[in-house]
Design an enzyme around this catalytic site. Structure first.
Site, PDB file in Angstrom:
ATOM      1  N   THR A 165       0.712  -1.130   0.026  1.00 21.61           N
ATOM      2  CA  THR A 165       0.126   0.128   0.001  1.00 21.61           C
ATOM      3  C   THR A 165       0.804   1.483   0.013  1.00 21.61           C
ATOM      4  OG1 THR A 165      -0.264   0.012   2.501  1.00 21.61           O
ATOM      5  CG2 THR A 165      -1.980  -1.223   1.247  1.00 21.61           C
ATOM      6  N   HIS A 222       9.779  -1.164   1.914  1.00 13.47           N
ATOM      7  CA  HIS A 222       9.999  -1.289   3.339  1.00 13.47           C
ATOM      8  C   HIS A 222       9.935  -2.867   3.864  1.00 13.47           C
ATOM      9  CE1 HIS A 222       5.891  -0.819   2.150  1.00 13.47           C
ATOM     10  NE2 HIS A 222       5.456  -1.641   3.176  1.00 13.47           N
TER      11      HIS A 222
HETATM   12  P1  5GP Z   1       2.399  -2.349   2.916  1.00 13.19           P
HETATM   13  O1  5GP Z   1       0.897  -2.696   3.012  1.00 13.19           O
HETATM   14  O2  5GP Z   1       2.571  -1.141   1.862  1.00 13.19           O
HETATM   15  O3  5GP Z   1       3.394  -3.701   2.732  1.00 13.19           O
HETATM   16  O4  5GP Z   1       2.838  -1.673   4.276  1.00 13.19           O
HETATM   17  C1  5GP Z   1       2.649  -0.299   4.699  1.00 13.19           C
HETATM   18  C2  5GP Z   1       2.556  -0.290   6.149  1.00 13.19           C
HETATM   19  O5  5GP Z   1       2.662   1.064   6.693  1.00 13.19           O
HETATM   20  C3  5GP Z   1       1.107  -0.928   6.640  1.00 13.19           C
HETATM   21  O6  5GP Z   1       1.531  -1.661   7.613  1.00 13.19           O
HETATM   22  C4  5GP Z   1       0.715   0.518   7.350  1.00 13.19           C
HETATM   23  O7  5GP Z   1       0.067   0.232   8.680  1.00 13.19           O
HETATM   24  C5  5GP Z   1       1.981   1.170   7.739  1.00 13.19           C
HETATM   25  N1  5GP Z   1       1.533   2.686   7.686  1.00 13.19           N
HETATM   26  C6  5GP Z   1       1.001   3.386   6.726  1.00 13.19           C
HETATM   27  N2  5GP Z   1       0.846   4.751   7.169  1.00 13.19           N
HETATM   28  C7  5GP Z   1       1.760   4.924   8.122  1.00 13.19           C
HETATM   29  C8  5GP Z   1       2.022   6.163   8.903  1.00 13.19           C
HETATM   30  O8  5GP Z   1       1.730   7.254   8.795  1.00 13.19           O
HETATM   31  N3  5GP Z   1       3.034   5.770   9.859  1.00 13.19           N
HETATM   32  C9  5GP Z   1       3.404   4.567  10.040  1.00 13.19           C
HETATM   33  N4  5GP Z   1       4.303   4.542  11.235  1.00 13.19           N
HETATM   34  N5  5GP Z   1       3.247   3.437   9.511  1.00 13.19           N
HETATM   35  C10 5GP Z   1       2.299   3.780   8.424  1.00 13.19           C
END
Ligand code: 5GP
Ligand code: ZN
Length: 113
Positions: A94, A99
């Site tokens: 997302t 990361h």
């Molecule tokens: P993905 O779904 O891209 O692998 O992981 C994105 C992660 O970023 C999610 O686990 C989500 O909770 C985290 N995340 C999204 N926005 C923020 C934010 O503003 N601050 C922090 N610390 N984490 C975030």
């Protein structure tokens, strides 16, 4: 600069940092999926794993070692922990700045959902 994680790296959005050095930062996930849920994020903006080249081999290796050190600092090296890179929509990515998720403190199923 539209990227959320670039804004966190720049200090424009606060985050609960657990580690930082010249190449990466690590901070707790805002929506934790386990008692420990940390994101290890390179300072360099790379949207997905598909954007990696051999130039990033050292960076990615250092990110993985940082993830292991964070897990160890939290006492999860023995019990075990989960590391995850999601890549693109079907894997649930997302935020399009790579990361490494580091999760610990509970059991994790396999295969992942
Ligand atoms: P993905 O779904 O891209 O692998 O992981 C994105 C992660 O970023 C999610 O686990 C989500 O909770 C985290 N995340 C999204 N926005 C923020 C934010 O503003 N601050 C922090 N610390 N984490 C975030
Ligand atoms: Zn970015």
């Amino acid at each position: 600069m539209a990227c959320l994680f670039c804004k966190i790296i720049a200090g424009e959005i606060p985050a609960s940092k657990v580690y930082e050095d010249e190449r990466m930062i690590a901070f707790t996930d805002i929506n934790p999926q386990a008692p420990m849920h940390v994101l290890v994020v390179p300072r360099k903006h790379l949207a997905t794993l598909n954007d990696l080249t051999a130039a990033e081999d050292g960076l990615v290796g250092a990110m993985v070692r940082t993830a292991a050190a964070i897990a160890q600092n939290n006492g999860y090296d023995g019990p075990g922990y989960r590391t995850v890179f999601n890549c693109n929509a079907q894997a649930g990515q997302t935020v399009f700045h790579i990361h490494l998720h580091v999760l610990g403190g509970r059991s994790f199923g396999w295969p992942p959902g």
